[in-house]
Design a protein around this motif. Sequence first.
Motif, PDB file in Angstrom:
ATOM      1  N   GLU A   1       0.861  -1.187   0.000  1.00 33.26           N
ATOM      2  CA  GLU A   1       0.000   0.000   0.000  1.00 33.26           C
ATOM      3  C   GLU A   1       0.892   1.229   0.000  1.00 33.26           C
TER       4      GLU A   1
ATOM      5  N   ASN B   1       0.720   5.213   0.133  1.00 30.20           N
ATOM      6  CA  ASN B   1      -0.126   6.377   0.422  1.00 30.20           C
ATOM      7  C   ASN B   1      -1.613   6.029   0.403  1.00 30.20           C
ATOM      8  N   GLY B   2      -1.923   4.877   0.944  1.00 33.25           N
ATOM      9  CA  GLY B   2      -3.309   4.467   1.082  1.00 33.25           C
ATOM     10  C   GLY B   2      -3.952   3.884  -0.154  1.00 33.25           C
ATOM     11  N   THR B   3      -3.158   3.586  -1.172  1.00 35.89           N
ATOM     12  CA  THR B   3      -3.753   3.058  -2.402  1.00 35.89           C
ATOM     13  C   THR B   3      -2.790   2.110  -3.114  1.00 35.89           C
ATOM     14  N   ILE B   4      -3.180   1.698  -4.301  1.00 33.36           N
ATOM     15  CA  ILE B   4      -2.427   0.754  -5.125  1.00 33.36           C
ATOM     16  C   ILE B   4      -1.175   1.426  -5.709  1.00 33.36           C
TER      17      ILE B   4
ATOM     18  N   LYS C   1      -1.111  -0.591 -11.009  1.00 30.80           N
ATOM     19  CA  LYS C   1      -2.238   0.034 -11.707  1.00 30.80           C
ATOM     20  C   LYS C   1      -1.933   0.155 -13.199  1.00 30.80           C
TER      21      LYS C   1
ATOM     22  N   TRP D   1      -6.645  -1.185   1.933  1.00 31.91           N
ATOM     23  CA  TRP D   1      -7.118  -0.149   1.008  1.00 31.91           C
ATOM     24  C   TRP D   1      -6.562  -0.404  -0.393  1.00 31.91           C
ATOM     25  N   ALA D   2      -5.273  -0.687  -0.475  1.00 35.73           N
ATOM     26  CA  ALA D   2      -4.647  -0.947  -1.774  1.00 35.73           C
ATOM     27  C   ALA D   2      -5.244  -2.202  -2.410  1.00 35.73           C
TER      28      ALA D   2
ATOM     29  N   ASP E   1      -8.224  -3.449  -1.896  1.00 32.64           N
ATOM     30  CA  ASP E   1      -9.586  -3.128  -2.351  1.00 32.64           C
ATOM     31  C   ASP E   1      -9.548  -2.369  -3.680  1.00 32.64           C
ATOM     32  N   GLU E   2      -8.617  -1.414  -3.796  1.00 38.90           N
ATOM     33  CA  GLU E   2      -8.484  -0.651  -5.043  1.00 38.90           C
ATOM     34  C   GLU E   2      -8.054  -1.558  -6.194  1.00 38.90           C
TER      35      GLU E   2
END
Length: 185
Positions: free
Chosen positions: A80, A82-85, A90, A124-125, A127-128
């Motif tokens: 993860e 910064n809170g994302t993928i 991506k 979070w990552a 889930d994204e």
Amino acid sequence: MAVRIITLVGSLRSGSHNRRLAEAAVQIAPEQVEISVYEGLDAVPFYNEDIDVEGTVPAAATKLREAVAEADAVLLVSPEYNGTIPAVLKNAIDWLSRPFGAGALQEKPVAVVGTAYGQYGGVWAQDEARKAVKIAGAAVAEDLTLSIPGSVVRFAELHPVDDPEVTEKLAAVIEGLASRTAATV
């Protein structure tokens, strides 16, 4: 016939805990499952429709598409950021989503796992990542998850393959993913 699972790792760092988690998947795969860790995500250019034209698609993107198309299923291993993928993961999903409706991920079983420093293990990552591959056309295995918190401490001196709790849960994800492929029918 063996089920072929390709693993895409969202961290480019050679010693990353997520890379080691992918290595653990290779090592613990049951006899009827072949898992490979894809090498070369760092060479895939950022997705740009202007260069995604038949006959001029960058070689690294073509190689990625072919590798995923040949696999029966995909295991994404994501940290993860910064809170994302991570951008590299991506970007791979973006390339694999094209051509629209017929990309290499179309109807392909996909599971997402990972580890992160925080207390939630990078959910979070993950889930994204699930959201992105689902939109890209994959058959996302929503129930096959593994989020391992505290990676910096947990894996400071221990490889994930040597952690019985991790290998048990990772094996369940692998077996569940393998059972969703056409190769097992």
